[in-house]
Scaffold this motif. Structure first.
Motif, PDB file in Angstrom:
ATOM      1  N   ALA A   1     -17.778  60.035  67.139  1.00 30.67           N
ATOM      2  CA  ALA A   1     -17.681  59.355  65.873  1.00 30.67           C
ATOM      3  C   ALA A   1     -16.738  58.083  66.073  1.00 30.67           C
ATOM      4  CB  ALA A   1     -16.890  60.292  64.979  1.00 30.67           C
ATOM      5  N   ARG A   2     -17.181  56.769  66.027  1.00 25.79           N
ATOM      6  CA  ARG A   2     -16.503  55.878  66.336  1.00 25.79           C
ATOM      7  C   ARG A   2     -16.366  54.688  65.316  1.00 25.79           C
ATOM      8  NH1 ARG A   2     -18.199  55.169  72.976  1.00 25.79           N
ATOM      9  NH2 ARG A   2     -17.833  57.234  73.567  1.00 25.79           N
ATOM     10  N   VAL A   3     -15.110  53.922  65.616  1.00 27.45           N
ATOM     11  CA  VAL A   3     -15.030  52.833  64.509  1.00 27.45           C
ATOM     12  C   VAL A   3     -14.677  51.700  65.375  1.00 27.45           C
ATOM     13  CG1 VAL A   3     -14.382  54.029  62.547  1.00 27.45           C
ATOM     14  CG2 VAL A   3     -12.414  53.315  64.061  1.00 27.45           C
ATOM     15  N   ILE A   4     -14.784  50.567  65.145  1.00 26.60           N
ATOM     16  CA  ILE A   4     -14.475  49.286  65.950  1.00 26.60           C
ATOM     17  C   ILE A   4     -13.428  48.410  65.412  1.00 26.60           C
ATOM     18  CG2 ILE A   4     -15.324  47.036  66.859  1.00 26.60           C
ATOM     19  CD1 ILE A   4     -18.236  48.364  66.778  1.00 26.60           C
ATOM     20  N   ARG A   5     -12.373  48.151  65.696  1.00 24.96           N
ATOM     21  CA  ARG A   5     -11.187  47.633  65.254  1.00 24.96           C
ATOM     22  C   ARG A   5     -11.497  45.884  65.171  1.00 24.96           C
ATOM     23  NH1 ARG A   5      -5.921  47.982  66.809  1.00 24.96           N
ATOM     24  NH2 ARG A   5      -5.304  48.838  64.629  1.00 24.96           N
ATOM     25  N   LYS A   6     -11.320  45.319  64.134  1.00 27.06           N
ATOM     26  CA  LYS A   6     -11.404  43.793  64.153  1.00 27.06           C
ATOM     27  C   LYS A   6     -10.424  43.071  64.606  1.00 27.06           C
ATOM     28  CE  LYS A   6     -13.376  44.057  59.502  1.00 27.06           C
ATOM     29  NZ  LYS A   6     -13.414  43.495  57.734  1.00 27.06           N
ATOM     30  N   ILE A   7      -9.204  43.835  64.826  1.00 27.80           N
ATOM     31  CA  ILE A   7      -8.054  43.150  65.420  1.00 27.80           C
ATOM     32  C   ILE A   7      -7.628  44.151  66.373  1.00 27.80           C
ATOM     33  CG2 ILE A   7      -5.621  42.455  64.830  1.00 27.80           C
ATOM     34  CD1 ILE A   7      -6.259  42.036  61.982  1.00 27.80           C
ATOM     35  N   ASN A   8      -7.601  43.787  67.784  1.00 27.11           N
ATOM     36  CA  ASN A   8      -7.432  44.485  68.759  1.00 27.11           C
ATOM     37  C   ASN A   8      -5.705  44.712  68.937  1.00 27.11           C
ATOM     38  OD1 ASN A   8      -9.940  44.950  69.552  1.00 27.11           O
ATOM     39  ND2 ASN A   8     -10.080  43.088  70.620  1.00 27.11           N
ATOM     40  N   GLU A   9      -5.310  46.013  69.032  1.00 30.30           N
ATOM     41  CA  GLU A   9      -3.975  46.315  69.137  1.00 30.30           C
ATOM     42  C   GLU A   9      -3.474  45.872  70.494  1.00 30.30           C
ATOM     43  OE1 GLU A   9      -1.010  49.944  68.530  1.00 30.30           O
ATOM     44  OE2 GLU A   9      -3.085  50.009  67.545  1.00 30.30           O
TER      45      GLU A   9
END
Length: 224
Positions: A130-138
């Motif tokens: 289950a994956r999400v993609i972060r718009k703003i990389n940490e």
């Protein structure tokens, strides 16, 4: 079920179906990636609240385990979560209550995870498929700003609230305040070099856990 989402993530097509396929568990989180598809997830695999002299309470993160050659299991136990994709059974909310609004901006999700773990004994499971993609990389910041103040203050709140022994609490708070003061002198600017560590210590001593609107940029001030 309650699915917690934030506006700085994209959802992959099978994220929810992968999470819900493990609904025998009550706390499930997705794996967070950056825009290039690499793991960008600093969720703690071990959140150590009993070892006094360890440098950090986070002893291992998802980033450090899920490298390119790692063969992912169906589930992987972790010890905290963020609200970026958390799937939580509503019975937990009925049993433990809501997140602390007073800790809003950094650490409210960590406190909620610790409260659920310590008061209910519930385990948290990462579902790698289950994956999400972060718009703003940490990324690691080179300069300290208002968010670092809240992150440190709320981390110390969690140490006081859920630390497993007095020695751990005393040593960690002493060391953290010394290190935070030094980092502020090096990385903060202007009066914040001194204000950040002093106000963190003041809030902890006075048990001021509400969310005062100091240090926030004017455009980020919360409306009363």
């Amino acid at each position: 079920w309650i699915w917690c989402l934030e506006d700085d993530i994209y959802l992959t097509a099978e994220c929810l179906s992968q999470l819900i396929s493990h609904r025998e568990k009550r706390l499930l989180i997705p794996l967070r990636l950056n825009s290039t598809g690499k793991v960008n997830d600093f969720t703690a695999i071990i959140y150590d609240l009993h070892t006094p002299f360890h440098k950090e309470v986070r002893r291992g993160t998802v980033n450090s385990v899920f490298t390119s050659g790692y063969k992912s299991p169906e589930m992987h136990e972790v010890q905290e979560f963020t609200f970026e994709g958390l799937l939580i059974n509503r019975t937990i909310v009925q049993e433990i209550g809501l997140p602390k609004r007073d800790l809003f901006i950094f650490g409210d999700d960590t406190e909620y995870a610790l409260r659920i773990r310590y008061k209910l004994g519930e385990k948290i499971f990462l579902v790698p498929k289950a994956r999400v993609i972060r718009k703003i990389n940490e990324t690691l910041r080179t300069r300290y700003e208002w968010r670092d103040f809240y992150l440190e203050r709320n981390t110390q709140y969690c140490i006081l609230a859920y630390g497993e022994n007095s020695k751990f609490k005393i040593v960690q708070l002493l060391v953290r305040n010394i290190l935070f003061s030094y980092r502020c002198l090096v990385k903060a600017s202007g009066k914040n070099k001194f204000c950040f560590p002093v106000v963190v210590l003041y809030d902890i001593i006075k048990n001021r856990n509400h969310f005062p609107q100091r240090f926030l940029p004017p455009t980020n001030k919360l409306s009363k």
